[in-house]
Write a protein that holds these residues in place. Structure first.
Motif, PDB file in Angstrom:
ATOM      1  N   ASP A  26       0.855  -1.178   0.000  1.00  0.00           N
ATOM      2  CA  ASP A  26       0.000   0.000   0.000  1.00  0.00           C
ATOM      3  C   ASP A  26       0.899   1.239   0.000  1.00  0.00           C
ATOM      4  N   THR A  27       0.324   2.408  -0.114  1.00  0.00           N
ATOM      5  CA  THR A  27       1.123   3.630  -0.249  1.00  0.00           C
ATOM      6  C   THR A  27       1.914   3.977   1.001  1.00  0.00           C
ATOM      7  N   GLU A  28       1.553   3.394   2.148  1.00  0.00           N
ATOM      8  CA  GLU A  28       2.286   3.644   3.397  1.00  0.00           C
ATOM      9  C   GLU A  28       3.337   2.568   3.664  1.00  0.00           C
ATOM     10  N   LEU A  29       3.448   1.595   2.773  1.00  0.00           N
ATOM     11  CA  LEU A  29       4.369   0.463   2.924  1.00  0.00           C
ATOM     12  C   LEU A  29       4.094  -0.339   4.199  1.00  0.00           C
ATOM     13  N   ALA A  30       2.840  -0.377   4.617  1.00  0.00           N
ATOM     14  CA  ALA A  30       2.475  -1.086   5.841  1.00  0.00           C
ATOM     15  C   ALA A  30       1.858  -2.451   5.546  1.00  0.00           C
ATOM     16  N   PHE A  31       1.106  -2.550   4.452  1.00  0.00           N
ATOM     17  CA  PHE A  31       0.393  -3.773   4.114  1.00  0.00           C
ATOM     18  C   PHE A  31       0.552  -4.041   2.624  1.00  0.00           C
ATOM     19  N   GLY A  32       0.135  -5.220   2.204  1.00  0.00           N
ATOM     20  CA  GLY A  32       0.128  -5.523   0.787  1.00  0.00           C
ATOM     21  C   GLY A  32      -0.904  -4.669   0.068  1.00  0.00           C
ATOM     22  N   SER A  33      -0.640  -4.384  -1.187  1.00  0.00           N
ATOM     23  CA  SER A  33      -1.576  -3.593  -1.990  1.00  0.00           C
ATOM     24  C   SER A  33      -2.832  -4.404  -2.283  1.00  0.00           C
ATOM     25  N   GLU A  34      -3.958  -3.749  -2.227  1.00  0.00           N
ATOM     26  CA  GLU A  34      -5.219  -4.403  -2.568  1.00  0.00           C
ATOM     27  C   GLU A  34      -5.384  -4.564  -4.079  1.00  0.00           C
ATOM     28  N   ASP A  35      -4.667  -3.731  -4.852  1.00  0.00           N
ATOM     29  CA  ASP A  35      -4.803  -3.805  -6.305  1.00  0.00           C
ATOM     30  C   ASP A  35      -3.506  -3.378  -6.990  1.00  0.00           C
ATOM     31  N   PRO A  36      -2.584  -4.323  -7.233  1.00  0.00           N
ATOM     32  CA  PRO A  36      -1.314  -3.985  -7.881  1.00  0.00           C
ATOM     33  C   PRO A  36      -1.462  -3.363  -9.272  1.00  0.00           C
ATOM     34  N   ALA A  37      -2.632  -3.504  -9.896  1.00  0.00           N
ATOM     35  CA  ALA A  37      -2.860  -2.898 -11.207  1.00  0.00           C
ATOM     36  C   ALA A  37      -3.179  -1.413 -11.097  1.00  0.00           C
ATOM     37  N   ASN A  38      -3.398  -0.924  -9.887  1.00  0.00           N
ATOM     38  CA  ASN A  38      -3.748   0.480  -9.664  1.00  0.00           C
ATOM     39  C   ASN A  38      -2.545   1.198  -9.049  1.00  0.00           C
ATOM     40  N   PRO A  39      -1.828   2.007  -9.836  1.00  0.00           N
ATOM     41  CA  PRO A  39      -0.633   2.669  -9.306  1.00  0.00           C
ATOM     42  C   PRO A  39      -0.939   3.704  -8.222  1.00  0.00           C
ATOM     43  N   ALA A  40      -2.164   4.191  -8.146  1.00  0.00           N
ATOM     44  CA  ALA A  40      -2.514   5.176  -7.122  1.00  0.00           C
ATOM     45  C   ALA A  40      -2.578   4.550  -5.733  1.00  0.00           C
ATOM     46  N   MET A  41      -2.732   3.232  -5.682  1.00  0.00           N
ATOM     47  CA  MET A  41      -2.825   2.583  -4.376  1.00  0.00           C
ATOM     48  C   MET A  41      -1.736   1.539  -4.151  1.00  0.00           C
ATOM     49  N   THR A  42      -0.694   1.572  -4.991  1.00  0.00           N
ATOM     50  CA  THR A  42       0.361   0.564  -4.902  1.00  0.00           C
ATOM     51  C   THR A  42       1.739   1.200  -4.954  1.00  0.00           C
ATOM     52  N   GLN A  43       2.582   0.787  -4.030  1.00  0.00           N
ATOM     53  CA  GLN A  43       3.997   1.157  -4.065  1.00  0.00           C
ATOM     54  C   GLN A  43       4.778  -0.119  -4.338  1.00  0.00           C
ATOM     55  N   ARG A  44       5.572  -0.092  -5.384  1.00  0.00           N
ATOM     56  CA  ARG A  44       6.371  -1.255  -5.748  1.00  0.00           C
ATOM     57  C   ARG A  44       7.725  -1.198  -5.064  1.00  0.00           C
ATOM     58  N   VAL A  45       8.137  -2.346  -4.523  1.00  0.00           N
ATOM     59  CA  VAL A  45       9.462  -2.484  -3.939  1.00  0.00           C
ATOM     60  C   VAL A  45      10.144  -3.624  -4.680  1.00  0.00           C
ATOM     61  N   ILE A  46      11.247  -3.301  -5.320  1.00  0.00           N
ATOM     62  CA  ILE A  46      12.018  -4.285  -6.071  1.00  0.00           C
ATOM     63  C   ILE A  46      13.223  -4.656  -5.223  1.00  0.00           C
ATOM     64  N   THR A  47      13.378  -5.957  -4.998  1.00  0.00           N
ATOM     65  CA  THR A  47      14.505  -6.437  -4.210  1.00  0.00           C
ATOM     66  C   THR A  47      15.439  -7.227  -5.107  1.00  0.00           C
ATOM     67  N   LEU A  48      16.721  -6.875  -5.051  1.00  0.00           N
ATOM     68  CA  LEU A  48      17.773  -7.634  -5.711  1.00  0.00           C
ATOM     69  C   LEU A  48      18.488  -8.406  -4.616  1.00  0.00           C
ATOM     70  N   MET A  49      18.663  -9.727  -4.833  1.00  0.00           N
ATOM     71  CA  MET A  49      19.210 -10.559  -3.773  1.00  0.00           C
ATOM     72  C   MET A  49      19.923 -11.783  -4.336  1.00  0.00           C
ATOM     73  N   ARG A  50      20.687 -12.439  -3.474  1.00  0.00           N
ATOM     74  CA  ARG A  50      21.265 -13.743  -3.800  1.00  0.00           C
ATOM     75  C   ARG A  50      20.174 -14.790  -3.618  1.00  0.00           C
ATOM     76  N   PRO A  51      20.292 -15.937  -4.272  1.00  0.00           N
ATOM     77  CA  PRO A  51      19.308 -16.999  -4.022  1.00  0.00           C
ATOM     78  C   PRO A  51      19.225 -17.372  -2.539  1.00  0.00           C
ATOM     79  N   ALA A  52      20.335 -17.330  -1.829  1.00  0.00           N
ATOM     80  CA  ALA A  52      20.331 -17.667  -0.393  1.00  0.00           C
ATOM     81  C   ALA A  52      19.535 -16.656   0.433  1.00  0.00           C
ATOM     82  N   ASP A  53      19.338 -15.456  -0.109  1.00  0.00           N
ATOM     83  CA  ASP A  53      18.585 -14.410   0.615  1.00  0.00           C
ATOM     84  C   ASP A  53      17.085 -14.544   0.427  1.00  0.00           C
ATOM     85  N   TYR A  54      16.648 -15.361  -0.530  1.00  0.00           N
ATOM     86  CA  TYR A  54      15.229 -15.436  -0.883  1.00  0.00           C
ATOM     87  C   TYR A  54      14.423 -16.190   0.146  1.00  0.00           C
TER      88      TYR A  54
END
Length: 123
Positions: free
Chosen positions: A95-123
């Protein structure tokens, strides 16, 4: 049996999410956040700030140009090789406050994307 309009709608929604994820990966979504795990950065080494910045720049370039397997239609997960090191990329939707999952990832007004780059061991 599925209604063809339901399938069309689902495909359009998936493609919309994929396009929003592409924008986030390519730096065109100013609200998206890109994080790298400490384990990943440690694996690349770099004793100076300049070396660390160069590693991060190579990782960002790889992120912008990664390819996706057919089982990732939203383009939200990828595996890539950077300097001989396997790197995973995962997009999460909050969600826009980064507190909960987005209710609608197709709606950018209510979704904040977080991209994580990691090692396989970090997953």
């Amino acid at each position: 049996m599925h209604d063809t309009s339901d399938l069309t709608c689902a495909r359009q929604r998936t493609e919309r999410i994929a396009l929003l994820n592409d924008a986030a990966r390519q730096g065109r979504d100013r609200t998206a956040r890109i994080v790298m795990t400490s384990g990943l950065l440690a694996e690349f080494g770099g004793d100076t700030v300049a070396q660390s910045m160069m590693v991060q720049a190579r990782l960002m370039a790889a992120l912008r140009h990664c390819t996706f397997a057919p089982d990732s239609p939203e383009r939200d997960f990828a595996s890539m090789d950077v300097d001989g090191i396997k790197v995973l990329m995962k997009v999460d939707y909050y969600d826009t406050e980064l507190a909960f999952g987005s209710e609608d990832p197709a709606n950018p007004a209510m979704t904040q994307r977080v991209i994580t780059l990691m090692r396989p061991a970090d997953y």
